[in-house]
Motif scaffolding. Structure first.
Motif, PDB file in Angstrom:
ATOM      1  N   GLU A 785       0.812  -1.216   0.000  1.00  0.00           N
ATOM      2  CA  GLU A 785       0.000   0.000   0.000  1.00  0.00           C
ATOM      3  C   GLU A 785       0.848   1.269   0.000  1.00  0.00           C
ATOM      4  O   GLU A 785       0.333   2.362  -0.197  1.00  0.00           O
ATOM      5  CB  GLU A 785      -0.963   0.014   1.178  1.00  0.00           C
ATOM      6  N   MET A 786       2.155   1.109   0.179  1.00  0.00           N
ATOM      7  CA  MET A 786       3.036   2.269   0.128  1.00  0.00           C
ATOM      8  C   MET A 786       3.661   2.481  -1.251  1.00  0.00           C
ATOM      9  O   MET A 786       4.424   3.429  -1.444  1.00  0.00           O
ATOM     10  CB  MET A 786       4.137   2.135   1.182  1.00  0.00           C
ATOM     11  N   LEU A 787       3.367   1.597  -2.205  1.00  0.00           N
ATOM     12  CA  LEU A 787       3.896   1.790  -3.565  1.00  0.00           C
ATOM     13  C   LEU A 787       3.280   3.052  -4.161  1.00  0.00           C
ATOM     14  O   LEU A 787       2.053   3.134  -4.320  1.00  0.00           O
ATOM     15  CB  LEU A 787       3.595   0.571  -4.432  1.00  0.00           C
ATOM     16  N   PRO A 788       4.078   4.036  -4.545  1.00  0.00           N
ATOM     17  CA  PRO A 788       3.538   5.371  -4.855  1.00  0.00           C
ATOM     18  C   PRO A 788       2.771   5.466  -6.158  1.00  0.00           C
ATOM     19  O   PRO A 788       1.911   6.341  -6.302  1.00  0.00           O
ATOM     20  CB  PRO A 788       4.793   6.248  -4.895  1.00  0.00           C
ATOM     21  N   ASN A 789       3.054   4.592  -7.143  1.00  0.00           N
ATOM     22  CA  ASN A 789       2.436   4.718  -8.462  1.00  0.00           C
ATOM     23  C   ASN A 789       1.523   3.554  -8.827  1.00  0.00           C
ATOM     24  O   ASN A 789       1.059   3.474  -9.963  1.00  0.00           O
ATOM     25  CB  ASN A 789       3.527   4.853  -9.536  1.00  0.00           C
ATOM     26  N   LEU A 790       1.268   2.662  -7.873  1.00  0.00           N
ATOM     27  CA  LEU A 790       0.451   1.483  -8.168  1.00  0.00           C
ATOM     28  C   LEU A 790      -0.987   1.890  -8.482  1.00  0.00           C
ATOM     29  O   LEU A 790      -1.652   2.546  -7.682  1.00  0.00           O
ATOM     30  CB  LEU A 790       0.468   0.525  -6.982  1.00  0.00           C
ATOM     31  N   GLY A 802      -3.948 -14.306   5.253  1.00  0.00           N
ATOM     32  CA  GLY A 802      -4.372 -13.839   6.560  1.00  0.00           C
ATOM     33  C   GLY A 802      -5.888 -13.845   6.697  1.00  0.00           C
ATOM     34  O   GLY A 802      -6.617 -13.799   5.699  1.00  0.00           O
ATOM     35  N   LYS A 803      -6.373 -13.871   7.936  1.00  0.00           N
ATOM     36  CA  LYS A 803      -7.812 -13.830   8.186  1.00  0.00           C
ATOM     37  C   LYS A 803      -8.336 -12.406   8.124  1.00  0.00           C
ATOM     38  O   LYS A 803      -9.524 -12.193   7.837  1.00  0.00           O
ATOM     39  CB  LYS A 803      -8.123 -14.446   9.548  1.00  0.00           C
ATOM     40  N   GLU A 804      -7.472 -11.453   8.418  1.00  0.00           N
ATOM     41  CA  GLU A 804      -7.880 -10.053   8.412  1.00  0.00           C
ATOM     42  C   GLU A 804      -6.944  -9.268   7.495  1.00  0.00           C
ATOM     43  O   GLU A 804      -5.734  -9.498   7.466  1.00  0.00           O
ATOM     44  CB  GLU A 804      -7.818  -9.462   9.826  1.00  0.00           C
ATOM     45  N   MET A 805      -7.512  -8.340   6.734  1.00  0.00           N
ATOM     46  CA  MET A 805      -6.723  -7.484   5.858  1.00  0.00           C
ATOM     47  C   MET A 805      -7.111  -6.036   6.117  1.00  0.00           C
ATOM     48  O   MET A 805      -8.305  -5.710   6.176  1.00  0.00           O
ATOM     49  CB  MET A 805      -6.948  -7.843   4.386  1.00  0.00           C
ATOM     50  N   VAL A 806      -6.110  -5.177   6.293  1.00  0.00           N
ATOM     51  CA  VAL A 806      -6.353  -3.777   6.619  1.00  0.00           C
ATOM     52  C   VAL A 806      -5.684  -2.890   5.585  1.00  0.00           C
ATOM     53  O   VAL A 806      -4.501  -3.067   5.260  1.00  0.00           O
ATOM     54  CB  VAL A 806      -5.808  -3.426   8.015  1.00  0.00           C
ATOM     55  N   CYS A 807      -6.454  -1.956   5.048  1.00  0.00           N
ATOM     56  CA  CYS A 807      -5.917  -0.922   4.172  1.00  0.00           C
ATOM     57  C   CYS A 807      -5.878   0.375   4.976  1.00  0.00           C
ATOM     58  O   CYS A 807      -6.932   0.901   5.372  1.00  0.00           O
ATOM     59  CB  CYS A 807      -6.769  -0.760   2.923  1.00  0.00           C
ATOM     60  N   SER A 808      -4.685   0.875   5.225  1.00  0.00           N
ATOM     61  CA  SER A 808      -4.491   1.965   6.169  1.00  0.00           C
ATOM     62  C   SER A 808      -4.774   3.317   5.536  1.00  0.00           C
ATOM     63  O   SER A 808      -4.765   3.476   4.309  1.00  0.00           O
ATOM     64  CB  SER A 808      -3.053   1.954   6.696  1.00  0.00           C
ATOM     65  N   VAL A 809      -5.008   4.308   6.382  1.00  0.00           N
ATOM     66  CA  VAL A 809      -5.221   5.670   5.924  1.00  0.00           C
ATOM     67  C   VAL A 809      -4.013   6.130   5.113  1.00  0.00           C
ATOM     68  O   VAL A 809      -2.867   5.927   5.498  1.00  0.00           O
ATOM     69  CB  VAL A 809      -5.459   6.615   7.117  1.00  0.00           C
ATOM     70  N   TRP A 829     -12.236  -7.619   6.285  1.00  0.00           N
ATOM     71  CA  TRP A 829     -11.455  -6.634   5.519  1.00  0.00           C
ATOM     72  C   TRP A 829     -11.823  -5.248   6.022  1.00  0.00           C
ATOM     73  O   TRP A 829     -13.000  -4.882   6.029  1.00  0.00           O
ATOM     74  CB  TRP A 829     -11.754  -6.787   4.024  1.00  0.00           C
ATOM     75  N   ARG A 830     -10.805  -4.510   6.478  1.00  0.00           N
ATOM     76  CA  ARG A 830     -11.046  -3.164   6.981  1.00  0.00           C
ATOM     77  C   ARG A 830     -10.377  -2.146   6.074  1.00  0.00           C
ATOM     78  O   ARG A 830      -9.216  -2.310   5.681  1.00  0.00           O
ATOM     79  CB  ARG A 830     -10.508  -3.009   8.410  1.00  0.00           C
ATOM     80  N   VAL A 831     -11.129  -1.101   5.733  1.00  0.00           N
ATOM     81  CA  VAL A 831     -10.612   0.004   4.934  1.00  0.00           C
ATOM     82  C   VAL A 831     -10.760   1.270   5.754  1.00  0.00           C
ATOM     83  O   VAL A 831     -11.882   1.718   6.019  1.00  0.00           O
ATOM     84  CB  VAL A 831     -11.369   0.132   3.591  1.00  0.00           C
TER      85      VAL A 831
END
Length: 900
Positions: A785-790, A802-809, A829-831
């Protein structure tokens, strides 16, 4: 025509340089012929505008064209005979070549006749030059003004003006509101809403605008867009809709009865509110063959239809009046013209001193959007001066007077004749592809290069120059973009029907190309290229068994148009000079050994054939640039493939999706021009030679990926696309830094990682990432999620465990598209708010344990398209429209599709 003379000159130059010891007494004639052709090329380069306005020039250009063609034939035949002599073969042995399209023809001319032929060509050119010299044309040959955009533009790779997409330049505001209302309101019955009007008036542009409207997207459960055209196959149309809700199987394309496909589609649509758009439908029969697949559940379903024939529209739905598209008014026409002619101006504005001239030209277009767009494309490449625009206005008036049918044909003809010489054959080539087909940019670029259309430009690769040619055709509004990649480059394109008609007409007049479609030809082609877009290839080949001038054979017929066991025979005498052979979908199980005698061949496409092996003689094709063996049964390449030192693109993949085996003694490092190598099985050849293939741009390897691979890849700084697949019980090795791979934008990685690279070790301009079997956990998602141009991320089966996946602010700042498929362990899945703030499209498929959608989706205002399929019943209940527990999270999404 300059390009024809240029190619013949290049042939002579190459021959004199490479075969000086084999000129056999005709060296002086060859050099003299080259000199005269260079004079003629200069004449053509500077005089092709006067050809437009003077019948003598038409005659001279026609005569020069024939001499250039004949010169090329003499040169290529001479080279062919030299190669025959070098290999010590007899003429009778050669005449068996490619065994089964038709029969043999007369013996080819003996080498001693070549001198006479060259002298004859010289005399013909001398006569033409003498005739020209009798007229006052010296001002053309010395410093004459080019008729089109400056040819200097092709000498360097300059920054193009921004390309304006069609949907952004034609407003159709009132029409859009009316059609949106008709689609979303009114009768509960399944209604057919038709847009009618002449070609080029903007039917498809308007239909797409309405189809993609946010309110329309939110009003239907299912959407599909289908191109029909005059040459349609009911099976193909049905499958193009079915693939919107399930993956297609091989049986679907080959054996499943059309009635079964119609029944499946009808059953799927039953109870759903659907919108299906049919673009460019020509006949009542086409509609009648499809209508039974579209049930009327009295729920407001709609069919959107575009056609030139108002009778077809009324036949499809007698209760709905067709929407006859009007011509643009003066202000709309002027606005469109400014956007096309002055694309760099924001907002588009015409200089005051040019406005009067501009408005005069726009008025000549009669409010037809296509005509205005291509006229604007012509002027976008020209100097913004009164003198230049006055010349264009005069040309417009002349072409309109010449046009025998309607104004649009004159405007389109002007747009073609205004092109620089290097661009014209590239445009004409679009006529070879089937009507309304989407064309891959890679196919175009490789074909153009093989044909010799692409001129060298300093140290640039030919493919880069060809890419600029395509961009220029698009900026001139001659070609339309269908889809772009995440890095902005064109992925697929198409040509408007009227412009395709123009390309076919011009190509036929110049003997450049002939197209065999529905109508069976009665006479052999006189053209240099033959495209078969419909029907049995063997019939066209048999008819053309005596056409030694043929340089390209292109096959685009669908698989079910081919006979079960076609008897395909190509004779050496008829096809010995071929440069391009595209036999995709032809049911060939083998190639004869005589394939090796096609020494001029540069492009060979055998994809989707039944081919089981390659003859060893294929390595004699020393000029071959592209070899496509995708989806064949070829498992092994010949050991001496290294002899094909000009090869630039190797596509290798079996019908089972398995990679092709490369022998450890192949000496692949000698293929220094190679740009594409996929998909191949790993082996010791990697350690011996991969790192030396420094021109590689597209690489796909499968197997036991050892450390040697990562060391080699580090040195391949030209890579743009990388696919790695680890075999069972193996892993993708830890990579050294990709920080120097500035061109690498696409990575497809299949298999567990020994170690996922840190953020700074990824390619700095990576925009697309596909992962499968990677076995990532949350800490690694934090890296991605830190890849700048993805911009595009696809997580396939077991890519995340994993059982849980989080996409951070702040995470995934530029991500536009996210695909999640078969993550069997994912439960939650948390966004977080502020994550994925540019996400436009989200697809979730077959995640059996995922309980609900993340709450954070409601904060992503950019989300336009959400597709959910094969999800648990409890999950689907939560997203049920209006009363589902999770409906509030996604009610802002315009296009929501939920499949069973």
């Amino acid at each position: 025509m300059e390009s024809i003379a240029q190619f013949a000159i290049q042939k002579l130059n190459d021959f004199v340089r490479k075969e000086a010891d084999l000129l056999l007494g005709v060296d002086e004639q060859i050099i003299s012929l080259r000199t005269k052709l260079e004079w003629m090329r200069a004449f053509l380069k500077n005089a092709h505008r006067m050809r437009i306005e003077n019948e003598l020039f038409k005659l001279w250009v026609s005569q020069i064209r024939e001499v250039a063609y004949d010169a090329e034939d003499v040169i290529d035949s001479y080279i062919f005979n030299i190669e025959k002599k070098r290999r010590g073969e007899t003429s009778a042995g050669l005449m068996r070549f490619i065994s089964s399209f038709a029969g043999c023809i007369k013996d080819i001319p003996a080498i001693h006749d070549v001198g006479k032929k060259i002298l004859n060509l010289e005399k013909r050119l001398g006569d033409i030059k003498e005739n020209i010299s009798q007229y006052d044309v010296g001002n053309i040959l010395v410093g004459g003004e080019a008729s089109s955009s400056s040819n200097q533009s092709q000498l360097r790779r300059g920054k193009m003006a921004p390309i304006v997409e069609e949907a952004d330049v034609v407003d159709f505001e009132d029409e859009t509101k009316t059609l949106v209302r008709q689609l979303t309101e009114g009768d509960a019955r399944r209604a057919v809403i038709s847009i009618t009007g002449m070609g080029g008036i903007g039917k498809t542009t308007l239909a797409k605008k309405v189809y993609n409207d946010i309110h329309v997207k939110k009003s239907f459960d299912f959407h599909a867009w289908v191109y029909v055209s005059q040459q349609y196959l009911v099976r193909e149309l049905l499958l193009s809709i079915i693939k919107c809700f399930r993956a297609l199987e091989r049986d679907d394309k080959e054996t499943t009865p059309e009635e079964d496909l119609q029944l499946e589609l009808s059953q799927y649509l039953q109870g759903k509110r659907y919108l299906v758009a049919f673009d460019d439908i020509w006949s009542r029969q086409a509609w009648d063959s499809l209508v039974s697949a579209f049930p009327d559940a009295k729920n407001g379903s709609r069919v959107l239809l575009t056609t030139r024939n108002e009778d077809v529209a009324r036949h499809a739905d007698a209760q709905s009046a067709p929407h006859k598209l009007r011509f643009l008014d003066g202000n709309e026409s002027w606005s469109l013209f400014c956007k096309k002619a002055l694309p760099g101006n924001l907002p588009p504005a015409c200089p005051p001193n040019l406005e009067q001239l501009g408005r005069k030209m726009v008025a000549k277009c009669g409010g037809l959007p296509l005509g205005i767009a291509v006229l604007g494309g012509v002027l976008s490449r020209k100097e913004k001066s009164v003198k230049t625009w006055e010349k264009v206005l005069k040309s417009v008036e002349w072409w309109l007077n010449e046009s025998k049918e309607d104004g649009i044909s004159g405007i389109l003809a002007l747009s073609y004749h205004d092109m620089p010489c290097y661009l014209k054959p590239c445009f004409l080539y679009f006529g070879a592809f089937p009507e309304d087909s989407e064309v891959s940019d890679l196919d175009l670029i490789q074909l153009w290069t093989a044909e010799g259309f692409v001129q060298r430009r300093g140290e640039e690769e030919m493919e880069d120059v060809a890419e600029d040619y395509l961009d220029e055709l698009i900026s001139r509004s001659m070609i339309q973009v269908v889809r772009r990649r995440s890095n902005g480059t064109v992925a697929r394109c198409r040509i408007h029907d009227l412009l395709r008609d123009l390309s076919i007409s011009e190509a036929k007049e110049e003997r450049f190309l002939e197209v065999h479609g529905n109508m069976a030809p009665e006479l052999p082609t006189k053209a240099r290229r033959l495209a078969i877009t419909c029907g049995d290839i063997s019939k066209s080949i048999s008819l053309n068994r005596s056409t030694p001038q043929l340089r390209s054979l292109l096959h685009f017929s669908k698989e079910d148009q081919m006979p079960e066991k076609p008897q395909l025979k190509i004779t050496c005498g008829a096809f010995k000079l071929l440069r391009v052979m595209d036999l995709q979908l032809v049911r060939l199980s083998s190639l004869p050994d005589e394939i090796g005698y096609l020494i001029h061949l540069r492009y060979l496409n055998l994809s989707c054939t039944w081919l089981e092996r390659l003859p060893s003689t294929i390595t004699r094709l020393s000029n071959l640039q592209t070899l496509d063996l995708q989806f064949t049964n070829v498992h092994m390449l010949p050991d001496d493939i290294w002899k094909m030192e000009q090869i630039r693109h190797l596509y290798l993949c079996t019908t089972a999706g398995l990679p092709c085996q490369i022998s450890n003694v192949m000496q692949i490092h000698r293929l220094s021009n190679l740009q594409t190598l996929k998909f191949v099985k790993e082996g010791s050849w990697i350690e011996d030679g991969l790192e030396k293939l420094t021109n590689l741009r597209d690489l796909g390897i499968n197997g036991d990926l050892k450390m040697a691979l990562s060391r080699s890849i580090r040195k391949l700084a030209s890579l743009r696309s990388l696919l790695l697949g680890a075999s069972r019980n193996c892993a993708i090795p830890a990579f050294s830094s990709f920080s120097n791979h500035h061109h690498l934008f696409h990575m497809n990685l299949d298999g567990p990682f020994e170690k996922l690279p840190d953020v700074h070790e990824f390619p700095p301009n990576l925009t697309e990432l596909f992962l499968r079997g990677s076995q990532l956990e949350q800490d690694l998602i934090g890296t991605l999620e830190m890849l700048p141009n993805l911009r595009k991320l696809s997580l396939f089966s077991r890519s995340y465990i994993g059982k849980e996946m989080v996409c951070s602010v702040g995470g995934f700042p530029l991500l536009d598209y996210l695909y999640i498929y078969e993550l069997d362990e994912l439960e939650e899945w948390r966004v977080e708010e502020g994550a994925m703030r540019n996400l436009r499209r989200l697809e979730i498929r077959n995640c059996k344990k995922l309980k609900m959608l993340p709450d954070g989706l409601r904060h992503i205002s950019t989300l336009q398209d959400l597709q959910l399929s094969l999800m648990p019943e409890e999950f689907r209940e939560r997203v049920r429209k209006d009363d589902g527990e999770d409906w509030f999270k996604i009610r802002h999404v315009p296009a929501l599709t939920i499949y069973p």
